[in-house]
Design an enzyme around this catalytic site. Structure first.
Site, PDB file in Angstrom:
ATOM      1  N   HIS A  55       0.776  -1.067   0.124  1.00 32.02           N
ATOM      2  CA  HIS A  55       0.097   0.019   0.035  1.00 32.02           C
ATOM      3  C   HIS A  55       1.164   1.272  -0.177  1.00 32.02           C
ATOM      4  O   HIS A  55       0.927   1.965   1.033  1.00 32.02           O
ATOM      5  CB  HIS A  55      -0.850   0.071   1.156  1.00 32.02           C
ATOM      6  CG  HIS A  55      -2.044   0.771   1.352  1.00 32.02           C
ATOM      7  ND1 HIS A  55      -1.881   2.243   0.492  1.00 32.02           N
ATOM      8  CD2 HIS A  55      -3.420   0.621   1.517  1.00 32.02           C
ATOM      9  CE1 HIS A  55      -3.219   2.714   0.819  1.00 32.02           C
ATOM     10  NE2 HIS A  55      -3.893   1.898   1.302  1.00 32.02           N
ATOM     11  N   GLU A  74      -0.277   1.140  -5.748  1.00 32.14           N
ATOM     12  CA  GLU A  74       0.010  -0.089  -4.810  1.00 32.14           C
ATOM     13  C   GLU A  74       0.120  -1.312  -5.625  1.00 32.14           C
ATOM     14  O   GLU A  74      -1.152  -1.768  -5.966  1.00 32.14           O
ATOM     15  CB  GLU A  74      -1.312  -0.069  -4.138  1.00 32.14           C
ATOM     16  CG  GLU A  74      -1.502   1.282  -3.292  1.00 32.14           C
ATOM     17  CD  GLU A  74      -2.860   1.611  -2.714  1.00 32.14           C
ATOM     18  OE1 GLU A  74      -3.481   0.424  -2.180  1.00 32.14           O
ATOM     19  OE2 GLU A  74      -3.375   2.744  -2.668  1.00 32.14           O
TER      20      GLU A  74
END
Length: 297
Positions: A158, A263
């Site tokens: 992330h 991500e």
């Protein structure tokens, strides 16, 4: 020493450049800082919790074994959003290579967040390898299924990238890819030459060709290049005004102007790993296009 360990974090400094470093919080094995020649490459909220009380807002949180909140799978649906890897304190396993300096962290059910792993009673071993190059940062994951049944999971890095101004920023090289817009709840082929930002964005680009280097460009200048290994998807996210205002740990509230998440992950479907097998993947972040293969040992 190029590796410094404290009770809460590990700091790696590149032996050839003292201004190039990476800091990894043991809680979540979250990269909270990556500096190239003294210039920060990642965005970290000024209100991020670094005391283990909640997942870190910013840097590179690790998402496992579920992306988002699952509604359908019997086991995964019991877990909170994004699983438990980012909510667990990982074990620092030490340095495995001196140049580029490389370290490893491990997580298993014995040391993971006990409240959460009991909701997902499968046996696993995770090994995170972090390699600090002079001009790149590689984060690699290995997942081992130590259970006696198939393991179904998602994985996602992330990654919060630092930028100067979101409205002057574009993400390139995703044209022609299938994308699922999580706000519209619709799938379509993205025909735009670049991704631009003028409102909240939350899109999953699916099955992106592995040789496509995703690039973040600011005012026509390459800022970040994201290379993926065995990670077919890429989430592009910016919370914009209203979403930022609603997140207590997102500060400053106009911080969305200085970050964009690109991500790499395996999230549009699940990895299904048979008992005793291992699965591995990685992301390589660099300032601009990088022939990573040329510098691999």
């Amino acid at each position: 020493m190029s590796i410094e360990e404290t009770d809460s974090q590990v700091v790696i400094t590149h032996p050839s450049n003292s201004n190039t470093s990476v800091t990894i919080l043991k809680y979540g094995a979250t990269v909270t800082s990556w500096k190239l020649n003294g210039e920060e490459q990642l965005w970290l909220s000024t209100a991020a919790k670094l005391d283990g009380s909640k997942p870190v807002r910013g840097g590179i949180p690790l998402v496992f074994p579920v992306f988002g909140k699952n509604q359908n799978d019997e086991l995964l649906s019991k877990l909170p959003q994004h699983g438990f890897a980012r909510n667990s304190t990982w074990e620092f396993l030490g340095q495995v290579k001196s140049n580029p300096p490389t370290v490893q962290f491990g997580l298993n059910p014995k040391i993971a967040n006990q409240e959460l792993v009991k909701l997902w009673p499968l046996d696993f071993n995770l090994i995170l390898t972090i390699e600090l190059g002079e001009d790149f940062l590689k984060t690699a994951i290995e997942v081992e299924n130590a259970s006696e049944e198939n393991m179904k999971f998602n994985w996602l890095f992330h990654t919060y990238l630092h930028i100067e101004d979101i409205e002057d920023t574009m993400v390139s090289n995703l044209v022609g890819m299938k994308v699922y817009d999580q706000l519209l709840k619709e799938s379509f082929i993205d025909k735009h030459p670049v991704v631009t930002f003028h409102q909240e964005t939350d899109s999953i680009y699916q099955n992106v060709d592995s040789d496509r280097l995703i690039q973040v460009v600011g005012k026509g200048k390459p800022l970040h290049t994201v290379k993926r290994e065995n990670l077919p998807d890429a989430v592009v996210w910016n919370p914009w005004v209203d979403k930022s205002a609603g997140m207590g740990d997102f500060e400053p509230k106009d911080g969305f102007k200085n970050m964009v998440c690109v991500e790499p992950g395996h999230v549009s479907d699940f990895v299904v790993l048979p008992p005793g097998q291992k699965w591995s993947a990685a992301q390589i972040l660099s300032k601009q296009e990088l022939n990573y293969q040329a510098i691999e040992p």
